[in-house]
Scaffold this active site. Structure first.
Site, PDB file in Angstrom:
ATOM      1  N   THR A  12       0.775  -1.250  -0.053  1.00 62.37           N
ATOM      2  CA  THR A  12      -0.119   0.183  -0.197  1.00 62.37           C
ATOM      3  C   THR A  12       0.826   1.407   0.090  1.00 62.37           C
ATOM      4  O   THR A  12       0.368   2.302  -0.681  1.00 62.37           O
ATOM      5  CB  THR A  12      -1.103  -0.068   1.325  1.00 62.37           C
ATOM      6  OG1 THR A  12      -1.714  -1.087   1.110  1.00 62.37           O
ATOM      7  CG2 THR A  12      -1.660   1.153   1.419  1.00 62.37           C
ATOM      8  N   SER A  56       1.330  -7.472  -1.130  1.00 63.36           N
ATOM      9  CA  SER A  56       2.010  -8.670  -0.233  1.00 63.36           C
ATOM     10  C   SER A  56       1.390  -9.918  -0.297  1.00 63.36           C
ATOM     11  O   SER A  56       2.051 -10.911   0.053  1.00 63.36           O
ATOM     12  CB  SER A  56       2.394  -8.013   1.135  1.00 63.36           C
ATOM     13  OG  SER A  56       1.311  -8.074   1.750  1.00 63.36           O
ATOM     14  N   THR A  87       1.523  -4.572   3.858  1.00 63.25           N
ATOM     15  CA  THR A  87       1.435  -4.946   5.483  1.00 63.25           C
ATOM     16  C   THR A  87       0.777  -6.562   5.555  1.00 63.25           C
ATOM     17  O   THR A  87       0.829  -7.103   6.690  1.00 63.25           O
ATOM     18  CB  THR A  87       0.486  -4.147   6.204  1.00 63.25           C
ATOM     19  OG1 THR A  87      -0.680  -4.157   5.617  1.00 63.25           O
ATOM     20  CG2 THR A  87       1.260  -2.637   6.246  1.00 63.25           C
ATOM     21  N   ASP A  88       0.082  -6.992   4.673  1.00 65.67           N
ATOM     22  CA  ASP A  88      -0.852  -8.282   4.897  1.00 65.67           C
ATOM     23  C   ASP A  88      -0.012  -9.249   5.134  1.00 65.67           C
ATOM     24  O   ASP A  88      -0.197 -10.250   6.312  1.00 65.67           O
ATOM     25  CB  ASP A  88      -1.585  -8.630   3.657  1.00 65.67           C
ATOM     26  CG  ASP A  88      -2.783  -7.665   3.307  1.00 65.67           C
ATOM     27  OD1 ASP A  88      -3.068  -6.842   4.275  1.00 65.67           O
ATOM     28  OD2 ASP A  88      -3.346  -7.652   2.206  1.00 65.67           O
TER      29      ASP A  88
HETATM   30  N1  ASP Z   1      -2.991  -5.250   0.582  1.00 68.82           N
HETATM   31  C1  ASP Z   1      -1.756  -4.448   0.730  1.00 68.82           C
HETATM   32  C2  ASP Z   1      -0.570  -5.339   0.931  1.00 68.82           C
HETATM   33  O1  ASP Z   1      -0.321  -6.091   1.611  1.00 68.82           O
HETATM   34  C3  ASP Z   1      -1.919  -4.000   2.107  1.00 68.82           C
HETATM   35  C4  ASP Z   1      -0.921  -3.076   2.583  1.00 68.82           C
HETATM   36  O2  ASP Z   1       0.128  -2.973   2.116  1.00 68.82           O
HETATM   37  O3  ASP Z   1      -1.089  -2.564   3.825  1.00 68.82           O
HETATM   38  O4  ASP Z   1       0.162  -5.124  -0.475  1.00 68.82           O
END
Ligand code: ASP
Length: 325
Positions: A12, A56, A87-88
């Site tokens: 993100t 991710s 973050t995932d």
């Molecule tokens: N869906 C995103 C990812 O993990 C969420 C994020 O980066 O916070 O790529």
């Protein structure tokens, strides 16, 4: 000034909201993100690698291994390494690198919960906090750290706990080990149980199964019959599964496939406390390996790495139950 390399992998932090679909998609490269992070050049000499624009959930153990090799290599010439990540699955990649990295140089992972089109975009602040942590002498010899929302966590302990809150990363067993305050990291805890698994190979065919009331052995047997090389079970409570799953566990063990047991509880370690059918004592007697306080996704990463080093079940048991360096 210290020399820091930032490896941009995606997530993100590198996304924007697409005007046509109103959904976040990968858009920013390293240069774009740095240009939107004022003052970063005053903290350290910043060098960059664009590893990818990977959401991710698209991250794989193979890519984690590649990233880990780059980090190991760059640690020879830089004072610290910073990695941006979605973050995932950030906790999985951070833990993978933690297990396969043994330099004293700081490695700091970060991401953001809001994308660059959103008012609350937390990317620049998390990046500044991560670089400030990477240049700090006190960050050395701590393994991989995760810096999010002003807190510093150990990769082995941290997990994403909330789907959308900025305050989503938590270390549920012992809390964060420090925080970043006014651009300076402060460490309050040492997390001593760091582990290094000396391997450059991995085994990716490892499955993760969650236990719930009334489940039987069908998924376990399916995994074994379709060629799994290792199984992690998220059991209930202290480490207990349903009686009807036990035959599936035995089926795997009879075929020399390691079965690691962790808990679906959000914190605490598993143990052979209970003696009924499917409970920890019954399972460990059959050869099931206890996965301490790891969550399911991290125990799976550890088994993927451990199986790269050895296929010997007693060695794998030692890696999970005894070996802390
Ligand atoms: N869906 C995103 C990812 O993990 C969420 C994020 O980066 O916070 O790529």
């Amino acid at each position: 000034m210290k020399n820091i390399i930032i490896i941009f992998t995606g997530g993100t932090i590198s996304m924007k909201t697409d005007k046509n679909t109103n959904a976040a998609v990968p858009s920013l490269c390293s240069e774009d993100i740095l240009n939107l992070t004022p003052g970063i050049d005053n903290i350290a000499n910043i060098h960059c690698i664009d590893f990818g624009s990977i959401p991710s959930p698209h991250m794989t153990p193979e890519k984690m291994l590649e990233l880990s090799k780059i980090i190991k290599d760059k640690s020879k010439n830089y004072d610290g390494i910073v990695v941006t990540h979605g973050t995932d699955s950030l906790e999985e990649t951070a833990y993978f690198v933690d297990l396969t990295y043994n330099s004293s140089k700081p490695v700091i992972f970060l991401g953001s919960m809001r994308n660059s089109s959103e008012l609350e975009w937390d990317g620049p602040l998390n990046l500044i906090n991560a670089v400030n942590t990477a240049i700090c002498e006190d960050s050395r010899n701590r393994g991989v750290l995760v810096v999010m929302n002003g807190q510093i966590h150990c990769a082995s302990q941290v997990t994403k706990t909330n789907t959308s809150s900025l305050d989503t990363f938590k270390s549920l067993n012992f809390g964060p080990i420090g925080l970043v305050d006014n651009n300076k990291p402060y460490f309050y805890l040492n997390y001593a149980k760091r582990q290094y698994i000396p391997t450059i190979k991995i085994e990716t065919r490892v499955d993760l199964i969650k236990c719930a009331c009334g489940m039987n052995d069908s998924i376990l047997k399916f995994c074994v019959d379709s060629g799994t090389k290792g199984i992690v079970i998220e059991g209930m409570g202290r480490g207990n599964i349903t009686p009807d799953m036990v035959s599936g566990v035995q089926y795997a063990i009879n075929k020399n496939i390691p079965v690691v047991l962790v808990s679906r509880c959000i914190s605490g370690k598993v143990s052979d406390t209970y003696g009924y059918e499917g409970a920890g004592r019954d399972l460990t007697k059959r050869g099931v390996i206890l996965g301490d306080n790891l969550n399911g996704q991290k125990a799976r990463i550890k088994l993927i790495v451990a199986l790269g080093l050895t296929k010997d079940l007693s060695e794998i048991k030692k890696i999970f139950e005894e070996a802390y360096y």
